[in-house]
Motif scaffolding. Sequence first.
Motif, PDB file in Angstrom:
ATOM      1  N   ASP A 144      70.053 -34.265  -4.662  1.00  0.00           N
ATOM      2  CA  ASP A 144      71.054 -33.869  -3.659  1.00  0.00           C
ATOM      3  C   ASP A 144      71.625 -32.491  -4.007  1.00  0.00           C
ATOM      4  O   ASP A 144      71.799 -31.644  -3.131  1.00  0.00           O
ATOM      5  N   GLN A 166      69.063 -29.770  -3.299  1.00  0.00           N
ATOM      6  CA  GLN A 166      69.002 -29.459  -1.870  1.00  0.00           C
ATOM      7  C   GLN A 166      70.207 -28.636  -1.425  1.00  0.00           C
ATOM      8  O   GLN A 166      70.070 -27.718  -0.621  1.00  0.00           O
ATOM      9  N   ALA A 167      71.386 -28.953  -1.955  1.00  0.00           N
ATOM     10  CA  ALA A 167      72.588 -28.182  -1.613  1.00  0.00           C
ATOM     11  C   ALA A 167      72.457 -26.745  -2.114  1.00  0.00           C
ATOM     12  O   ALA A 167      72.818 -25.798  -1.407  1.00  0.00           O
ATOM     13  N   THR A 168      71.930 -26.577  -3.319  1.00  0.00           N
ATOM     14  CA  THR A 168      71.732 -25.241  -3.880  1.00  0.00           C
ATOM     15  C   THR A 168      70.725 -24.451  -3.050  1.00  0.00           C
ATOM     16  O   THR A 168      70.919 -23.272  -2.770  1.00  0.00           O
ATOM     17  N   GLY A 202      70.227 -24.817  -0.024  1.00  0.00           N
ATOM     18  CA  GLY A 202      70.814 -24.599   1.302  1.00  0.00           C
ATOM     19  C   GLY A 202      71.422 -23.226   1.483  1.00  0.00           C
ATOM     20  O   GLY A 202      71.632 -22.778   2.602  1.00  0.00           O
ATOM     21  N   THR A 203      71.713 -22.536   0.380  1.00  0.00           N
ATOM     22  CA  THR A 203      72.266 -21.175   0.452  1.00  0.00           C
ATOM     23  C   THR A 203      71.573 -20.269  -0.565  1.00  0.00           C
ATOM     24  O   THR A 203      72.218 -19.546  -1.308  1.00  0.00           O
ATOM     25  N   ARG A 235      68.321 -20.705   4.115  1.00  0.00           N
ATOM     26  CA  ARG A 235      68.440 -22.147   3.953  1.00  0.00           C
ATOM     27  C   ARG A 235      67.031 -22.670   3.737  1.00  0.00           C
ATOM     28  O   ARG A 235      66.213 -22.668   4.639  1.00  0.00           O
ATOM     29  N   LEU A 248      64.374 -25.475   3.137  1.00  0.00           N
ATOM     30  CA  LEU A 248      64.234 -26.883   3.493  1.00  0.00           C
ATOM     31  C   LEU A 248      63.111 -27.524   2.691  1.00  0.00           C
ATOM     32  O   LEU A 248      61.987 -27.047   2.695  1.00  0.00           O
ATOM     33  N   PRO A 279      66.548 -20.475   8.144  1.00  0.00           N
ATOM     34  CA  PRO A 279      65.922 -21.679   7.590  1.00  0.00           C
ATOM     35  C   PRO A 279      64.441 -21.431   7.309  1.00  0.00           C
ATOM     36  O   PRO A 279      63.713 -20.959   8.165  1.00  0.00           O
ATOM     37  N   LYS A 295      60.991 -23.259   5.429  1.00  0.00           N
ATOM     38  CA  LYS A 295      60.437 -24.492   4.879  1.00  0.00           C
ATOM     39  C   LYS A 295      59.658 -24.187   3.608  1.00  0.00           C
ATOM     40  O   LYS A 295      58.942 -23.203   3.531  1.00  0.00           O
TER      41      LYS A 295
END
Length: 151
Positions: free
Chosen positions: A23, A26-28, A30-31, A41, A43, A126, A128
């Motif tokens: 988690d 993924q948060a890291t 995200g930015t 971001r 993904l 974003p 991927k």
Amino acid sequence: SLPDLELLLHDPEDELLCSNLMDLVQATLGTAPLGPKRRSRLLMPAQLLVQVRTELLRLACSEPCGLRGALLDLCVEHGKACHDVGHIAVDPAVVPTFQLTLVLRLDSRLWPKIQGLFTSGPAFTPLKLSTGFRVIKKKLYSSEQLLIEEC
């Protein structure tokens, strides 16, 4: 047999810790800073999450403190450059015994290459990630050579 050995090495605390770690990863992501003016971001596909989680648990099972003793460096390959996007101490209360460098790759298919045409300036884009990655493990208490796992 091999499945019995895996069951013996299975640590429920590491399982929960790894879920929380993923988690945080993924948060890291995200930015993630992918350049001086550009944050993206990133993904993670579900398949990549499962593969990374499995690999981190496998690499931690032979360590004295398990996953709690890990420092995790996150890097993303973008072309020929490798961008440092974050550092995570899995359990800041534990003296780290090993360092993992997780090198993720951007998806090289056409869409990420043309996404820049639709964004302007330093907005969050974003992107991927590919399902390919590598993990470099370095023991901090030993002079053993590096272990590099390519997945």
